[in-house]
Design a protein around this motif. Sequence first.
Motif, PDB file in Angstrom:
ATOM      1  N   LEU A  38       0.820  -1.211   0.000  1.00  0.00           N
ATOM      2  CA  LEU A  38       0.000   0.000   0.000  1.00  0.00           C
ATOM      3  C   LEU A  38       0.855   1.263   0.000  1.00  0.00           C
ATOM      4  CD1 LEU A  38      -2.718  -1.000   2.614  1.00  0.00           C
ATOM      5  CD2 LEU A  38      -3.043  -0.756   0.145  1.00  0.00           C
ATOM      6  N   TRP A  61      -6.381  -9.547  -1.362  1.00  0.00           N
ATOM      7  CA  TRP A  61      -6.941  -8.508  -2.230  1.00  0.00           C
ATOM      8  C   TRP A  61      -7.988  -7.705  -1.461  1.00  0.00           C
ATOM      9  CZ3 TRP A  61      -5.255  -6.141  -6.238  1.00  0.00           C
ATOM     10  CH2 TRP A  61      -4.568  -6.781  -7.274  1.00  0.00           C
ATOM     11  N   ARG A  62      -8.845  -8.414  -0.716  1.00  0.00           N
ATOM     12  CA  ARG A  62      -9.897  -7.719   0.042  1.00  0.00           C
ATOM     13  C   ARG A  62      -9.298  -6.848   1.135  1.00  0.00           C
ATOM     14  NH1 ARG A  62     -12.566 -12.720  -0.786  1.00  0.00           N
ATOM     15  NH2 ARG A  62     -11.908 -13.487   1.250  1.00  0.00           N
ATOM     16  N   ALA A  65      -7.986  -3.753  -0.498  1.00  0.00           N
ATOM     17  CA  ALA A  65      -9.080  -2.878  -0.926  1.00  0.00           C
ATOM     18  C   ALA A  65      -9.735  -2.171   0.254  1.00  0.00           C
ATOM     19  CB  ALA A  65     -10.122  -3.680  -1.700  1.00  0.00           C
ATOM     20  N   ASN A  68      -8.234   1.668   2.708  1.00  0.00           N
ATOM     21  CA  ASN A  68      -8.386   3.105   2.486  1.00  0.00           C
ATOM     22  C   ASN A  68      -7.208   3.724   1.747  1.00  0.00           C
ATOM     23  OD1 ASN A  68     -10.614   4.650   2.871  1.00  0.00           O
ATOM     24  ND2 ASN A  68     -10.105   5.335   4.933  1.00  0.00           N
ATOM     25  N   LYS A  69      -6.616   2.972   0.857  1.00  0.00           N
ATOM     26  CA  LYS A  69      -5.549   3.499  -0.016  1.00  0.00           C
ATOM     27  C   LYS A  69      -5.940   3.179  -1.467  1.00  0.00           C
ATOM     28  CE  LYS A  69      -2.598   4.837   3.207  1.00  0.00           C
ATOM     29  NZ  LYS A  69      -1.338   4.142   3.437  1.00  0.00           N
ATOM     30  N   PRO A  70      -7.011   3.808  -1.950  1.00  0.00           N
ATOM     31  CA  PRO A  70      -7.579   3.409  -3.242  1.00  0.00           C
ATOM     32  C   PRO A  70      -6.645   3.584  -4.431  1.00  0.00           C
ATOM     33  CG  PRO A  70      -8.578   5.452  -2.473  1.00  0.00           C
ATOM     34  CD  PRO A  70      -7.773   4.914  -1.336  1.00  0.00           C
ATOM     35  N   GLN A  71      -5.796   4.625  -4.425  1.00  0.00           N
ATOM     36  CA  GLN A  71      -4.979   4.874  -5.604  1.00  0.00           C
ATOM     37  C   GLN A  71      -4.010   3.730  -5.873  1.00  0.00           C
ATOM     38  OE1 GLN A  71      -2.382   8.289  -5.438  1.00  0.00           O
ATOM     39  NE2 GLN A  71      -2.040   8.299  -7.648  1.00  0.00           N
ATOM     40  N   VAL A  73      -4.143   0.614  -4.816  1.00  0.00           N
ATOM     41  CA  VAL A  73      -4.851  -0.623  -5.161  1.00  0.00           C
ATOM     42  C   VAL A  73      -5.386  -0.541  -6.584  1.00  0.00           C
ATOM     43  CG1 VAL A  73      -6.750  -2.162  -4.539  1.00  0.00           C
ATOM     44  CG2 VAL A  73      -5.423  -1.049  -2.744  1.00  0.00           C
ATOM     45  N   ALA A  74      -5.842   0.644  -6.972  1.00  0.00           N
ATOM     46  CA  ALA A  74      -6.331   0.826  -8.350  1.00  0.00           C
ATOM     47  C   ALA A  74      -5.205   0.627  -9.353  1.00  0.00           C
ATOM     48  CB  ALA A  74      -6.947   2.211  -8.504  1.00  0.00           C
ATOM     49  N   ASP A  78      -5.371  -2.307 -11.964  1.00  0.00           N
ATOM     50  CA  ASP A  78      -5.417  -1.957 -13.381  1.00  0.00           C
ATOM     51  C   ASP A  78      -4.497  -2.868 -14.197  1.00  0.00           C
ATOM     52  OD1 ASP A  78      -5.804  -0.526 -15.785  1.00  0.00           O
ATOM     53  OD2 ASP A  78      -4.121   0.796 -15.329  1.00  0.00           O
TER      54      ASP A  78
END
Length: 243
Positions: A38, A61-62, A65, A68-71, A73-74, A78
């Motif tokens: 993260l 993975w869960r 997700a 609270n570090k969306p960028q 993980v995205a 991706d």
Amino acid sequence: MKIELETIPVWDGVQENCECFICSLMSEAQKDAINFYLGNSVMNPETRVRVNEHGFCPKHWRMLAAANKPQGVALMGDTYLETTRVKAGAAINGLLSASNPRQAKKAVRAFHAVMDSREKGCLVCSAMEERLQRYLYTTCYLWGEDPSFREALSQGKGFCLHHFTLLLEIGEKALSSKLYPEFVRAMAQLEVANLDRMAKDVHWMTQKYKSENADKPWHGCEDAHKRTVDTLTGRSRVIDPVR
């Protein structure tokens, strides 16, 4: 068998005096591994290549997700999704082009095989496995080399059954053939004593729910059901145990 020793965390774990200090150490190992993926490492090309190739198990993975570090993980999701679609491309085409039962069954098996391979080799699980092996080996090593550690361990609360089993197995590699039987007996005595304690605690918990015992003290057994489950299963176990 050359393994880097982890004497400081193992000593700290023993002195924590929890139900299974290996479980406690592995909880920290899991947090460390999750935090690594993260953090800034996600911008490292080598890390991204490893994530694209191995990814994470569904549990991790869960956890990523939910952190609270969306960028970050995205970014990982991706390129991992893109890599997955490339690896599964032929299998997906097989699904799309199946025109009879035989082709459909063959295509489903091929797709299943690709998905199975994508869910193996979780990077967090792998990092935890490496730490687990070092913690178990160090515990055995210190028991054989340091009388003060041996004494501290004998006064502890034992291990969950999962880590107890692995500890006995690692002991064969970490200790001399002369010391190994003594180690097995000592660990078994410690484990039996603490299983007896756990059995007494959880039994008293069952009795506390009877009306005649409602006003009697809990004797520290309020969480005996949770501690029993942790002892039976391992609180932070690695999915693929060390062998």
